[in-house]
Scaffold this active site. Structure first.
Site, PDB file in Angstrom:
ATOM      1  N   THR A  26       5.545   9.524  -7.028  1.00  0.00           N
ATOM      2  CA  THR A  26       5.250   8.210  -7.578  1.00  0.00           C
ATOM      3  C   THR A  26       5.996   7.964  -8.886  1.00  0.00           C
ATOM      4  O   THR A  26       6.351   8.904  -9.596  1.00  0.00           O
ATOM      5  CB  THR A  26       3.731   8.111  -7.838  1.00  0.00           C
ATOM      6  N   ASP A  27       6.170   6.676  -9.203  1.00  0.00           N
ATOM      7  CA  ASP A  27       6.780   6.330 -10.499  1.00  0.00           C
ATOM      8  C   ASP A  27       5.813   6.579 -11.656  1.00  0.00           C
ATOM      9  O   ASP A  27       6.221   6.590 -12.818  1.00  0.00           O
ATOM     10  CB  ASP A  27       7.247   4.868 -10.504  1.00  0.00           C
ATOM     11  N   GLU A  28       4.518   6.784 -11.338  1.00  0.00           N
ATOM     12  CA  GLU A  28       3.535   6.933 -12.421  1.00  0.00           C
ATOM     13  C   GLU A  28       3.754   8.201 -13.234  1.00  0.00           C
ATOM     14  O   GLU A  28       3.224   8.327 -14.333  1.00  0.00           O
ATOM     15  CB  GLU A  28       2.107   6.926 -11.847  1.00  0.00           C
ATOM     16  N   TYR A  66      -4.513  11.433 -12.072  1.00  0.00           N
ATOM     17  CA  TYR A  66      -3.722  11.272 -10.842  1.00  0.00           C
ATOM     18  C   TYR A  66      -2.247  11.566 -11.115  1.00  0.00           C
ATOM     19  O   TYR A  66      -1.629  12.402 -10.452  1.00  0.00           O
ATOM     20  CB  TYR A  66      -3.889   9.857 -10.267  1.00  0.00           C
ATOM     21  N   LYS A 115       0.256  14.593  -9.815  1.00  0.00           N
ATOM     22  CA  LYS A 115       1.499  14.351  -9.053  1.00  0.00           C
ATOM     23  C   LYS A 115       2.679  14.975  -9.799  1.00  0.00           C
ATOM     24  O   LYS A 115       3.584  15.556  -9.183  1.00  0.00           O
ATOM     25  CB  LYS A 115       1.735  12.855  -8.849  1.00  0.00           C
TER      26      LYS A 115
HETATM   27  P1  NAD Z   1      -3.792   7.277   0.786  1.00  0.00           P
HETATM   28  O1  NAD Z   1      -4.854   7.648  -0.187  1.00  0.00           O
HETATM   29  O2  NAD Z   1      -3.889   5.990   1.504  1.00  0.00           O
HETATM   30  O3  NAD Z   1      -3.668   8.406   1.915  1.00  0.00           O
HETATM   31  C1  NAD Z   1      -3.722   9.758   1.623  1.00  0.00           C
HETATM   32  C2  NAD Z   1      -3.926  10.516   2.933  1.00  0.00           C
HETATM   33  O4  NAD Z   1      -3.930  11.913   2.642  1.00  0.00           O
HETATM   34  C3  NAD Z   1      -5.255  10.200   3.628  1.00  0.00           C
HETATM   35  O5  NAD Z   1      -5.047  10.000   4.989  1.00  0.00           O
HETATM   36  C4  NAD Z   1      -6.101  11.447   3.387  1.00  0.00           C
HETATM   37  O6  NAD Z   1      -7.050  11.691   4.408  1.00  0.00           O
HETATM   38  C5  NAD Z   1      -5.037  12.519   3.318  1.00  0.00           C
HETATM   39  N1  NAD Z   1      -5.456  13.690   2.542  1.00  0.00           N
HETATM   40  C6  NAD Z   1      -6.036  13.701   1.314  1.00  0.00           C
HETATM   41  N2  NAD Z   1      -6.310  14.967   0.939  1.00  0.00           N
HETATM   42  C7  NAD Z   1      -5.857  15.769   1.937  1.00  0.00           C
HETATM   43  C8  NAD Z   1      -5.828  17.170   2.136  1.00  0.00           C
HETATM   44  N3  NAD Z   1      -6.323  18.014   1.206  1.00  0.00           N
HETATM   45  N4  NAD Z   1      -5.279  17.650   3.261  1.00  0.00           N
HETATM   46  C9  NAD Z   1      -4.781  16.801   4.206  1.00  0.00           C
HETATM   47  N5  NAD Z   1      -4.806  15.472   4.081  1.00  0.00           N
HETATM   48  C10 NAD Z   1      -5.332  14.960   2.960  1.00  0.00           C
HETATM   49  O7  NAD Z   1      -2.437   7.395  -0.018  1.00  0.00           O
HETATM   50  P2  NAD Z   1      -1.105   6.511   0.075  1.00  0.00           P
HETATM   51  O8  NAD Z   1      -1.259   5.338  -0.794  1.00  0.00           O
HETATM   52  O9  NAD Z   1      -0.730   6.360   1.487  1.00  0.00           O
HETATM   53  O10 NAD Z   1      -0.068   7.496  -0.645  1.00  0.00           O
HETATM   54  C11 NAD Z   1       0.625   8.488   0.110  1.00  0.00           C
HETATM   55  C12 NAD Z   1       1.525   9.276  -0.832  1.00  0.00           C
HETATM   56  O11 NAD Z   1       2.442   8.377  -1.456  1.00  0.00           O
HETATM   57  C13 NAD Z   1       0.775   9.956  -1.966  1.00  0.00           C
HETATM   58  O12 NAD Z   1       1.369  11.205  -2.182  1.00  0.00           O
HETATM   59  C14 NAD Z   1       0.978   9.052  -3.164  1.00  0.00           C
HETATM   60  O13 NAD Z   1       0.966   9.784  -4.364  1.00  0.00           O
HETATM   61  C15 NAD Z   1       2.365   8.497  -2.869  1.00  0.00           C
HETATM   62  N6  NAD Z   1       2.660   7.150  -3.400  1.00  0.00           N
HETATM   63  C16 NAD Z   1       1.803   6.110  -3.167  1.00  0.00           C
HETATM   64  C17 NAD Z   1       2.150   4.828  -3.617  1.00  0.00           C
HETATM   65  C18 NAD Z   1       1.269   3.629  -3.350  1.00  0.00           C
HETATM   66  O14 NAD Z   1       1.558   2.542  -3.868  1.00  0.00           O
HETATM   67  N7  NAD Z   1       0.220   3.749  -2.576  1.00  0.00           N
HETATM   68  C19 NAD Z   1       3.361   4.641  -4.312  1.00  0.00           C
HETATM   69  C20 NAD Z   1       4.189   5.747  -4.555  1.00  0.00           C
HETATM   70  C21 NAD Z   1       3.838   6.991  -4.071  1.00  0.00           C
HETATM   71  O1  DAU Z   2       3.050   3.028  -8.991  1.00  0.00           O
HETATM   72  C1  DAU Z   2       2.750   3.743  -7.831  1.00  0.00           C
HETATM   73  C2  DAU Z   2       1.254   3.926  -7.721  1.00  0.00           C
HETATM   74  O2  DAU Z   2       0.718   2.655  -7.359  1.00  0.00           O
HETATM   75  C3  DAU Z   2       0.837   4.989  -6.714  1.00  0.00           C
HETATM   76  O3  DAU Z   2       1.301   6.235  -7.146  1.00  0.00           O
HETATM   77  C4  DAU Z   2      -0.683   5.027  -6.551  1.00  0.00           C
HETATM   78  O4  DAU Z   2      -1.040   5.951  -5.543  1.00  0.00           O
HETATM   79  C5  DAU Z   2      -1.152   3.644  -6.169  1.00  0.00           C
HETATM   80  O5  DAU Z   2      -2.563   3.626  -6.079  1.00  0.00           O
HETATM   81  C6  DAU Z   2      -0.679   2.611  -7.197  1.00  0.00           C
HETATM   82  O6  DAU Z   2      -1.338   2.823  -8.466  1.00  0.00           O
HETATM   83  P1  DAU Z   2      -1.862   1.597  -9.367  1.00  0.00           P
HETATM   84  O7  DAU Z   2      -2.904   2.131 -10.252  1.00  0.00           O
HETATM   85  O8  DAU Z   2      -0.734   0.857  -9.982  1.00  0.00           O
HETATM   86  O9  DAU Z   2      -2.471   0.656  -8.175  1.00  0.00           O
HETATM   87  P2  DAU Z   2      -3.814  -0.179  -8.085  1.00  0.00           P
HETATM   88  O10 DAU Z   2      -3.713  -0.977  -6.838  1.00  0.00           O
HETATM   89  O11 DAU Z   2      -5.016   0.663  -8.281  1.00  0.00           O
HETATM   90  O12 DAU Z   2      -3.697  -1.169  -9.325  1.00  0.00           O
HETATM   91  C7  DAU Z   2      -2.596  -2.029  -9.487  1.00  0.00           C
HETATM   92  C8  DAU Z   2      -2.785  -2.758 -10.818  1.00  0.00           C
HETATM   93  O13 DAU Z   2      -3.902  -3.656 -10.697  1.00  0.00           O
HETATM   94  C9  DAU Z   2      -3.103  -1.857 -11.989  1.00  0.00           C
HETATM   95  O14 DAU Z   2      -2.483  -2.377 -13.149  1.00  0.00           O
HETATM   96  C10 DAU Z   2      -4.611  -1.935 -12.117  1.00  0.00           C
HETATM   97  C11 DAU Z   2      -4.912  -3.349 -11.661  1.00  0.00           C
HETATM   98  N1  DAU Z   2      -6.220  -3.561 -10.989  1.00  0.00           N
HETATM   99  C12 DAU Z   2      -6.535  -2.738  -9.953  1.00  0.00           C
HETATM  100  C13 DAU Z   2      -7.718  -2.886  -9.280  1.00  0.00           C
HETATM  101  C14 DAU Z   2      -8.096  -1.968  -8.138  1.00  0.00           C
HETATM  102  C15 DAU Z   2      -7.052  -4.600 -11.371  1.00  0.00           C
HETATM  103  O15 DAU Z   2      -6.749  -5.363 -12.299  1.00  0.00           O
HETATM  104  N2  DAU Z   2      -8.241  -4.742 -10.709  1.00  0.00           N
HETATM  105  C16 DAU Z   2      -8.611  -3.924  -9.688  1.00  0.00           C
HETATM  106  O16 DAU Z   2      -9.736  -4.107  -9.156  1.00  0.00           O
END
Ligand code: NAD
Ligand code: DAU
Length: 361
Positions: free
Chosen positions: A142-144, A168, A172
């Site tokens: 992730t970019d975080e 988190y 990562k």
């Molecule tokens: P998600 O939370 O939707 O899915 C995570 C999945 O991993 C789930 O299906 C869960 O059951 C499984 N899991 C969790 N713990 C586990 C374990 N111990 N063993 C096996 N499976 C397990 O997450 P996502 O949003 O799809 O993110 C997927 C990946 O991409 C993550 O590594 C996250 O850090 C990265 N990522 C997410 C975003 C985003 O915007 N969502 C952006 C950049 C990177």
């Molecule tokens: O940048 C990549 C990341 O993006 C991933 O690594 C994470 O897995 C993914 O969850 C996401 O993280 P964020 O914290 O940016 O996403 P989230 O959807 O939780 O929140 C997006 C923005 O919106 C953040 O600034 C917080 C804000 N927010 C979020 C929620 C859930 C609100 O204002 N209200 C809300 O209820």
């Protein structure tokens, strides 16, 4: 875009976290692009994992779903060996910042210990296979990990120093360092992607975009943290999948690639757009205009102010660019949530309600 047009040998790919949001989109992508490949999904089915995300692929002969934990070394060893895995796409993680604030332990366990377990198991397996140059271990990050940007800072590049701010992102970052070390120490063919915020189908309703869409449909308050001026760089999930595919096929082992959509949006502006699109696309909303539901709530502790990605490296070195604009992507996403009530309604479970109460009460 298609990641490779060249002739390729079929791969045996293990996709961890393949029942989650991005992982399941990636399973669909891979099965569509490479129907001759063996695809093994390993997922623990935590609250975020959902077999329904893969329901349309059920019965596919060369797809196997295994419910299990990436921290279970014996299971991972057995899968690598039995399936002769040559490629890993590692998505499994605890992924929600708000949950990491409530309980960081699971994040260290899955994101750090789980990634370490996979790396160790793959190292053994890769050595047993004769250290094949074509094997790949792709870690999805992730970019975080880069922390927060000031308003005029350039976007994160691959050389931006790590400065994670939440449990988190710290977990990562820990996993990223391990992945990097396995290349430098053992020569293992690891690669990494650091992507910005994704959105699209199968997104669990605790994250901003699905939460807002569903609350609008239910006539519930739309909780905007703080002043709503935090910025995120949004990428349609299908574009993230094509980027990972590109890196697996064309990336240089040992390298990391930043992935982003060049779509920086302030949270409040994004919520306004979602409200307006819902007003246009949803026939019977309990409250209209939806903007009336917007409520400013207490800020997330340690809330990063701005993320932005400089995706020059993946674009110039590997030829990947995003194909979906945020206007088109948000419209597609809302249409998906409107047509898939059966998918999201069961997710508003007792566990979800208890979590919601803790964060928003
Ligand atoms: P998600 O939370 O939707 O899915 C995570 C999945 O991993 C789930 O299906 C869960 O059951 C499984 N899991 C969790 N713990 C586990 C374990 N111990 N063993 C096996 N499976 C397990 O997450 P996502 O949003 O799809 O993110 C997927 C990946 O991409 C993550 O590594 C996250 O850090 C990265 N990522 C997410 C975003 C985003 O915007 N969502 C952006 C950049 C990177
Ligand atoms: O940048 C990549 C990341 O993006 C991933 O690594 C994470 O897995 C993914 O969850 C996401 O993280 P964020 O914290 O940016 O996403 P989230 O959807 O939780 O929140 C997006 C923005 O919106 C953040 O600034 C917080 C804000 N927010 C979020 C929620 C859930 C609100 O204002 N209200 C809300 O209820």
């Amino acid at each position: 875009m298609q990641a490779t047009n060249q002739a390729r040998s079929p791969r045996n790919i293990l996709i961890t976290g393949g029942a989650g949001f991005i992982g399941s989109n990636f399973v669909h992508h891979w099965c569509g692009q490479y129907p001759g490949d063996r695809v093994v999904v390993l997922d623990a089915l935590t609250y975020a994992g959902n077999r329904n995300n893969l329901v349309d692929l059920e019965g596919k002969a060369n797809l196997r779903f295994v419910q299990g934990d990436i921290c279970d070394r014996a299971l991972v060893d057995q899968l690598f060996q039995a399936e002769n895995i040559d490629t890993v796409a590692h998505f499994a993680a605890e992924s929600h910042v708000d949950r990491s604030i409530l309980g960081p332990g699971a994040f260290v366990q899955t994101n750090v210990v789980g990634t370490f377990t996979l790396l160790e198991a793959f190292r053994q397996h890769w050595m047993n296979r004769g250290k094949l140059e074509s094997d790949r271990f792709l870690h999805v990050s992730t970019d975080e990990v880069y922390g927060s940007l000031e308003p005029n800072d350039p976007g994160f590049s691959e050389t931006t120093p790590y400065a994670p701010n939440s449990p988190y992102s710290a977990s990562k970052a820990g996993s990223d360092h391990l992945v990097r070390a396995y290349f430098h120490t053992y020569g293992m063919p690891t690669l990494m992607t650091n992507c910005s915020n994704n959105y699209g189908p199968y997104h669990f309703p605790e994250k901003l975009i699905p939460l807002m869409c569903i609350n609008i449909l239910l006539g519930k308050a739309l909780p905007v943290y703080g002043d709503g001026q935090n910025i995120r760089d949004w990428l349609y999930v299908g574009d993230h999948c094509s980027a990972i595919d590109t890196v697996i096929h064309r990336g240089q082992p040992g390298e990391s690639y930043n992935v982003g959509g060049n779509n920086e949006v302030k949270n409040l502006d994004l919520v306004h757009t979602l409200c307006d699109l819902m007003d246009e696309l949803a026939p019977d909303l309990p409250i209209r205009p939806s903007r009336e539901l917007i409520t400013f709530v207490k800020d997330r502790p340690g809330h990063d102010r701005r993320y932005a990605i400089d995706a020059t490296k993946i674009s110039t070195e590997l030829g990947w660019t995003p194909s979906v604009t945020v206007e088109v992507g948000l419209r597609k996403t809302i249409e998906w949530y409107l047509s898939n009530k059966d998918w999201w309604e069961p997710l508003l479970s007792e566990e979800y309600k208890a979590y919601y109460q803790k964060v928003y009460a």
